[in-house]
Design an enzyme around this catalytic site. Structure first.
Site, PDB file in Angstrom:
ATOM      1  CB  THR A  43      30.422  42.398  46.066  1.00 38.12           C
ATOM      2  OG1 THR A  43      29.099  41.888  45.997  1.00 38.12           O
ATOM      3  CG2 THR A  43      31.413  41.261  45.883  1.00 38.12           C
ATOM      4  CB  CYS A  49      37.964  44.503  45.847  1.00 37.44           C
ATOM      5  SG  CYS A  49      36.742  44.344  44.540  1.00 37.44           S
ATOM      6  CE1 TYR A 100      31.036  52.551  48.909  1.00 39.60           C
ATOM      7  CE2 TYR A 100      32.947  52.634  50.368  1.00 39.60           C
ATOM      8  CZ  TYR A 100      32.398  52.426  49.121  1.00 39.60           C
ATOM      9  OH  TYR A 100      33.206  52.106  48.071  1.00 39.60           O
ATOM     10  CE1 TYR A 179      39.973  39.362  37.544  1.00 37.84           C
ATOM     11  CE2 TYR A 179      38.516  38.110  36.124  1.00 37.84           C
ATOM     12  CZ  TYR A 179      39.301  39.216  36.348  1.00 37.84           C
ATOM     13  OH  TYR A 179      39.423  40.176  35.389  1.00 37.84           O
ATOM     14  CD  GLU A 183      41.880  37.717  42.914  1.00 39.20           C
ATOM     15  OE1 GLU A 183      40.910  37.822  43.695  1.00 39.20           O
ATOM     16  OE2 GLU A 183      42.217  38.622  42.128  1.00 39.20           O
ATOM     17  NE  ARG A 206      36.181  28.861  30.098  1.00 40.47           N
ATOM     18  CZ  ARG A 206      35.185  29.668  29.720  1.00 40.47           C
ATOM     19  NH1 ARG A 206      35.215  30.235  28.532  1.00 40.47           N
ATOM     20  NH2 ARG A 206      34.168  29.918  30.535  1.00 40.47           N
ATOM     21  N   GLY A 263      31.747  31.004  39.909  1.00 42.90           N
ATOM     22  CA  GLY A 263      31.067  32.097  39.224  1.00 42.90           C
ATOM     23  C   GLY A 263      30.065  32.820  40.103  1.00 42.90           C
ATOM     24  CG  ASP A 304      29.228  42.599  39.827  1.00 42.06           C
ATOM     25  OD1 ASP A 304      29.891  43.293  39.030  1.00 42.06           O
ATOM     26  OD2 ASP A 304      29.728  42.028  40.815  1.00 42.06           O
ATOM     27  CB  ALA A 342      45.343  43.271  38.577  1.00 46.74           C
ATOM     28  CD  GLU A 441      65.444  47.735  32.989  1.00 48.75           C
ATOM     29  OE1 GLU A 441      66.087  48.419  32.197  1.00 48.75           O
ATOM     30  OE2 GLU A 441      65.892  47.368  34.094  1.00 48.75           O
TER      31      GLU A 441
END
Ligand code: NDP
Length: 453
Positions: A43, A49, A100, A179, A183, A206, A263, A304, A342, A441
């Site tokens: 994935t 990602c 890979y 997410y 995004e 949430r 989901g 996962d 993130a 800062e």
């Protein structure tokens, strides 16, 4: 000499499976086999990602050109060539998949491009009936997007298909508030698509800090994303010119495209788990202990498919801990505490540890928070705000949570995360000198709590 074909057989060539396989083979000399039915990289590399982040980069250029103009540049931006970007993206994913495969081959892992399932505690079976035995079996088959169960759901795409769209739609409805939904709402909005987002709850994202997600939502709306909370899809049908969506808010609207980001479920169907006695949970996830061992002692599971934290670096760490435990004789539980993460919205949200809401239910806390217009965009009159927030335990002074909403918040939280993971106190943050002039800062210059609870 072992009676088995392999010391380890891994099912699934994503981030977790590949790491475990090549470390076991490369560092311990174990004889390792791995089966992957789709593309190597899983994935994260193929449909998550990596392509997502490249789309984030692509989506930011129009905003940069606007800003460049305001700074005095005679800058212009033309049309976005989705086809060219998609071809380049596919080329890049081919390259990464090749890496890979090479990493596995160089470590001595024998790979099989096929679906595999469990046959018994020490045997896997390929689609063509070939069987391989192994002392240990590691299941790392990941997860898959699930669609909300509404009439016409088959018309919607998911994050799997979004990278392969023939053309960019003019308008899209995104369902979900997590997410992926947030995004892609920001990415597609940045690429010039008219984005509407339906979320069934009161506020998107949430589970994240209320103040932080409130600011992300506000900034997303400012950029023109139409977020409808308390709204869900009732039904969808194909019509001339798009997909007609009937919503719970009483509206009917036609969109070029609809994307479900509702989901992801563990990929456990048809894996032979039940037959072999590997216990699964309510969502189909494989139940494992702290060492990723399943209810069948020779079978382990990571990533996962175990539905612990659905994050690439966590799957990789679970893979490493598995090898350490099983092949290096050093029992290593997986540490799921204080994992920074993130969300690549615009602005990004970087977060580690407890939210204000979680922490205040447990103990007395001090909340340090500041929201301001950053120098780079306030100079050109933009109203964009960023936020830095620390949740501090009133008794021990430890920083329990850090939440940053800002451009590059993902980069910032990686570094702030080290301090939080080390157990830094508010006073440790205070005695760290500011780096000036930066946004970050502010994380070391917040003098007084805005609230105690
Ligand atoms: P999430 O679980 O984060 O979000 C799913 C969303 O869909 C929630 O808002 C949920 O609502 C909503 N939803 C679920 N079922 C329905 C339904 N039947 N009808 C309407 N809405 C529904 O899943 P994602 O798919 O966004 O992402 C999966 C995981 O992947 C994430 O949890 C994360 O761990 C990982 N990920 C990480 C990224 C990163 O690190 N940057 C990026 C992308 C994914 P509710 O809140 O009410 O439950």
């Amino acid at each position: 000499m072992s009676d088995f074909d392999y010391d380890l057989f891994v099912i699934g060539g994503g981030s977790g499976g590949v790491r475990a396989a090549r470390v076991a083979a490369g560092e311990t000399g174990a004889k390792v086999g791995l089966a992957e039915e789709s593309r190597y990289g899983g994935t994260c590399v193929i449909r998550g990602c990596v392509p997502k982040k490249l789309m984030v980069f692509a989506s930011e250029y129009p905003m940069r050109v606007d800003e460049a103009q305001a700074y005095g540049w005679d800058a212009q931006i033309g049309d976005f060539d989705w086809g060219r970007f998609r071809n380049n993206l596919e080329g890049e994913l081919d390259r990464l998949e090749g890496i890979y495969r090479k990493l596995l081959a160089n470590s001595g892992v024998e790979t099989f491009d096929t679906r595999a399932k469990l046959l018994d505690a020490h045997t896997v079976e390929f689609l063509d009936g070939t069987r391989k035995t192994a002392k240990h079996i590691l299941i790392a088959v990941g997860g898959w997007p699930v669609k909300a169960d509404v009439k016409g759901a088959e018309l919607a795409i998911t994050s799997n298909e979004v990278f392969h769209m023939e053309t960019l739609p003019k308008s899209i409805l995104i369902l979900g508030g997590g997410y992926i939904a947030c995004e892609f709402a920001c990415i597609l909005n940045g690429l010039g698509v008219k984005v509407t987002q339906y979320y069934r709850g009161a506020q998107i994202l949430r589970g994240f800090d209320d103040e932080a997600r409130g600011l992300v939502a506000e900034e997303m709306k400012q950029q023109g994303i139409e977020i409808h909370t308390g709204t869900n899809i009732l039904e969808m049908e194909k019509v001339e010119g798009g997909i007609k969506v009937k919503a719970t808010n009483g509206t009917e609207q036609v969109f070029d495209e609809v994307m479900f980001a509702t989901g992801r479920s563990p990929n456990t169907t048809g894996l032979g788990l039940e037959e072999v006695g590997v216990k699964t949970g309510r969502r189909g996830e494989i139940v494992v202990d702290d060492y990723s061992q399943t209810s069948v002692p020779s079978v382990y599971a990571i990533g996962d498919v175990t539905d612990r934290l659905q994050l690439t670096p966590v799957a990789i760490r679970e893979g490493m801990a598995f090898v350490e435990t099983v092949f290096k004789g050093n029992a290593t539980p997986v540490d799921h505490d204080l994992v920074p993460t993130a969300i690549f919205t615009r602005p990004e949200m970087g977060t580690i540890g407890m939210t204000e809401e979680q922490a205040r239910d447990e103990r007395p806390i001090e909340v340090y928070s500041t929201s301001f217009r950053p120098m780079q965009t306030s100079f050109i009159g933009k109203s964009e705000r960023v936020m830095m927030k620390l949740i501090v335990c009133a008794e021990t002074r430890r920083v329990l949570g850090c939440h940053i909403v800002a451009p590059q918040a993902g980069e910032m939280i990686q570094l702030a995360g080290v301090a939080v993971k080390m157990g830094a106190t508010k006073e440790d943050f205070d005695r760290t000198c500011a780096v000036h002039p930066t946004m970050a800062e502010e994380i070391v210059t917040m003098k007084n709590p805005v609230r105690t609870a």
